[in-house]
Scaffold this active site. Structure first.
Site, short mmCIF file in Angstrom:
data_model
loop_
_atom_site.label_atom_id
_atom_site.label_comp_id
_atom_site.label_asym_id
_atom_site.label_seq_id
_atom_site.Cartn_x
_atom_site.Cartn_y
_atom_site.Cartn_z
N SER A 164 46.15 26.77 47.98
CA SER A 164 45.84 26.73 49.41
C SER A 164 46.86 25.80 50.06
CB SER A 164 44.42 26.22 49.63
OG SER A 164 44.12 26.17 51.01
N CYS A 177 49.67 36.68 53.68
CA CYS A 177 49.28 35.37 53.16
C CYS A 177 47.80 35.07 53.45
CB CYS A 177 50.14 34.28 53.78
SG CYS A 177 50.02 32.74 52.90
#
Length: 301
Positions: free
Chosen positions: A69, A128
């Site tokens: 992340s 993404c």
């Protein structure tokens, strides 16, 4: 022995390239490997303005993979052109720039800005899964994929590659939308959406809750999706997702990928890309194969 392949207008000396993200801008890896040996370098995703990315933790190991992340931490497109591109231009290797916009206009702006010497291709990151706005929304909607691709195609003379997300019901529809929009090639897959929980705190490991899963765990998913996409488009496909060695790479080539990209493996083994190139060469020698194109799409069903 011929290992060269073509992706749009880009001639690669071999089909092994770096996946955007894990290779940064190549500086750190240049201390370990000769960047000139690579088929191409795809740099870390760029945004219009610099981004600090998500707060830590950003990486979390899972069984046979990594959840990340990162939040598209990058110096921004201007700093890349000023600071990183001169370094990359000193090597004899095509440079492909991954761009991530929050609006169609941002994608177009970056494509125009990067239509300069030293850059061979633009990879549109519609996929993404880390950022709360932008990438994810575009990548799951075929109409949005078509729209962005068409507008970026008009904005640049470079080879345009669209990077697809696996987090969709039917990736074939998304691939066809990219081709219809004028993409020269398609790359897939990006990370698979996932999460992890801290059982002591009873909270998600990541502040963003959802991360992107990469590494060997996703290879069968990636391979299946590449196989599916190859059957519905006529443009080259770049396969990626869990490639850790030359055998993994060959699987993607055999199902029809024209080139393969190495991501997570770079974290585990910085020599990974050149070892894969050497492994493919050895396989070709042992099997008396003169041309890599004899392998590409050679699967027997």
């Amino acid at each position: 022995m011929n290992l060269s392949v073509e992706i749009g207008k880009i001639k690669l000396k071999n089909p092994v390239i770096t996946a955007s993200g894990t290779f940064g801008f190549g500086r750190e890896y240049s201390e370990y490997i000769d960047l000139n040996k690579l088929g191409a370098i795809v740099v870390k995703g760029l945004t219009v303005k610099p981004r600090e990315g998500n707060p830590p933790p950003r990486l979390f190991e899972t069984a046979s993979g990594i959840l990340n992340s990162i939040g598209l931490q990058n110096p921004g497109v201007d700093a890349f052109i000023e600071r990183e591109l001169p370094f990359l231009k000193s090597f004899d290797v095509p440079v492909i720039v991954n761009i991530a916009g929050e609006t169609v206009e941002e994608f177009v702006y970056m494509a125009e800005k990067l239509d300069i010497e030293g850059i061979e291709g633009i990879e549109i990151n519609v996929s993404c899964p880390n950022v709360k706005k932008g990438g994810m929304a575009f990548g799951v909607n075929p109409d949005d994929i078509f729209d962005i691709t068409r507008k970026v195609r008009k904005a640049t003379s470079k080879t345009v590659i669209v990077k697809l997300t696996p987090n969709v019901t039917d990736i074939k529809v998304c691939a066809k939308a990219a081709e219809k929009g004028g993409a020269d090639a398609i790359s897939l897959i990006n990370t698979v959406a996932g999460m992890a929980v801290d059982i002591d705190k009873r909270r998600p490991v990541f502040e963003n809750v959802i991360g992107g899963l990469s590494g060997p765990a996703i290879k069968p998913i990636a391979l299946k999706m590449v196989y599916e996409v190859v059957t519905v488009v006529s443009i080259p496909v770049i396969g990626m997702g869990g490639i850790m060695n030359y055998k993994d790479a060959l699987e993607f080539l055999i199902v029809g990928a024209r080139a393969i990209a190495v991501g997570t493996c770079n974290f585990v083994n910085p020599y990974c890309t050149v070892e894969i190139i050497d492994g493919i060469k050895k396989y070709m020698e042992e099997n008396e194969i003169e041309d890599i194109n004899e392998i590409i799409g050679s699967i027997k069903i």
